[in-house]
Design an enzyme around this catalytic site. Sequence first.
Site, short mmCIF file in Angstrom:
data_model
loop_
_atom_site.label_atom_id
_atom_site.label_comp_id
_atom_site.label_asym_id
_atom_site.label_seq_id
_atom_site.Cartn_x
_atom_site.Cartn_y
_atom_site.Cartn_z
N HIS A 32 0.92 -1.18 0.02
CA HIS A 32 -0.04 -0.12 0.02
C HIS A 32 0.88 1.39 0.11
O HIS A 32 0.50 2.28 0.57
CB HIS A 32 -0.88 0.12 1.24
CG HIS A 32 -2.16 -0.93 1.04
ND1 HIS A 32 -3.16 -0.81 0.27
CD2 HIS A 32 -2.23 -2.20 1.58
CE1 HIS A 32 -3.84 -1.94 0.36
NE2 HIS A 32 -3.36 -2.79 1.14
N ASP A 69 2.55 2.02 -2.96
CA ASP A 69 2.85 2.51 -4.28
C ASP A 69 1.96 3.62 -4.80
O ASP A 69 2.43 4.65 -5.24
CB ASP A 69 2.61 1.33 -5.21
CG ASP A 69 1.04 0.60 -5.15
OD1 ASP A 69 0.47 0.94 -4.08
OD2 ASP A 69 1.01 -0.22 -5.92
N LEU A 104 -1.80 -12.46 -5.96
CA LEU A 104 -0.43 -12.57 -6.55
C LEU A 104 -0.71 -11.96 -8.04
O LEU A 104 0.06 -11.88 -9.03
CB LEU A 104 -0.14 -13.88 -7.06
CG LEU A 104 -0.11 -14.93 -5.67
CD1 LEU A 104 0.30 -16.27 -6.09
CD2 LEU A 104 1.02 -14.45 -5.04
N SER A 115 -3.15 -11.53 -10.57
CA SER A 115 -3.41 -12.56 -11.62
C SER A 115 -3.99 -11.68 -13.03
O SER A 115 -3.79 -11.66 -14.03
CB SER A 115 -4.36 -13.49 -11.70
OG SER A 115 -5.71 -12.90 -10.79
N SER A 116 -4.62 -10.23 -12.35
CA SER A 116 -5.22 -9.31 -13.28
C SER A 116 -3.99 -8.73 -13.87
O SER A 116 -4.21 -8.50 -15.09
CB SER A 116 -6.13 -8.33 -12.53
OG SER A 116 -5.57 -7.66 -11.44
N ASP A 134 1.87 -3.87 -9.27
CA ASP A 134 1.54 -4.92 -9.94
C ASP A 134 1.93 -5.04 -11.40
O ASP A 134 2.57 -6.16 -11.79
CB ASP A 134 0.21 -5.36 -9.60
CG ASP A 134 -0.19 -5.57 -8.06
OD1 ASP A 134 0.82 -5.42 -7.44
OD2 ASP A 134 -1.48 -5.47 -8.00
#
Length: 377
Positions: free
Chosen positions: A32, A34, A121, A123-124, A169
Amino acid sequence: MKKEISKVFEERFGGSGVFYASAGRINLIGEHTDYNGGFVFPGAIDKVIMAEIRPNDTMTVRVFSIDINEYAEFGLNEADAPSQSWARYIFGVCREILKRGGTVRGFDAVFAGNVPLGAGLSSSAALESCFAFALNDMFNDNRIDKFELARIGQSTEHNYCGVNCGIMDQFASVFGKEGKLMRLDCRSMEYEYFPFHPEDYELVLVDSVVKHELADSPYNKRRESCERVAHRLGLETLRDADMAMLEAVKSDITAEDYFRAKFVIEEKQRVLDVCDALNRGDYDTVGRKMYETHAGLSKDYEVSCEELDFLNDVARECGVTGSRIMGGGFGGCTINLVRKDLRDKFVETAVAKFTEKYGHAPKIYDVVISDGARRLD
């Protein structure tokens, strides 16, 4: 996975296309931070979204998800947005490339992945990065640079998926390198690779199998808290705040906003401390900082849950070097830095105790730091 994708592509569209992949990610420390202009310390992992893609000489996208067993078809105009949530990630990537003056035409695609869903992790981000990298390679001769590919994924989340996420991410998924973690300054976008080859340790993820959806969730409310405090301090983000500044305005802000900001300010420093510790080969300090992060996420930022706190306690009881909740929160995994000689005993104990308490077993993922978005030859 590649053989299955190829088989389905042949059955649905005939012939073959080009394979691309992009990775999920772990974040060793720096949660949290970024979207607060701070530092993060992620790495791409050996769990990927893989797609076979081929232009189809139309302006229509036809895509099949093996994992969900669903087909979607859509055009490339804003009004053509598909109804399926998973397909909106791909549609959003197409639209964000077009908004930037890039080229996208119709294509056929089949994709699958082994990035666990809902486990923190990303995935999006792996899905976005896979398609952004592929469409840049296929239609734009790689003219869009890697930073912009990461921003395309982030903008997709913002504009088409309802998640006001930071850049970490997508950055990790695009820039990942085998055997290296990355310290990213989320304000300047400067980054540095750090070798990560801990001979005596493994990274083990313990998935609570508590799923979370970030859209319209408390995730966005945490961000709003941070923005309110930054505004009160006269700062653009909490990156430039310190605890003395926060204490000075404590009476002017809510207790909730105070504790949200406290976590972010302390976490910013923990990332730098971990980088220094890794340069010294000091994994005990790395682990201690991980435990500190978990405590902050649980008590101050309040994004943990009972199951994750339980897994963190089990890790400590087993002598695991470091353990913390990983990801946006509200479910998902703990990431554990475990000595190799303790790995099997820790996993056995965590599975047994968790199953006894919650009635279902957690999932275990051993992860290795690997490459990010790429074309597969």
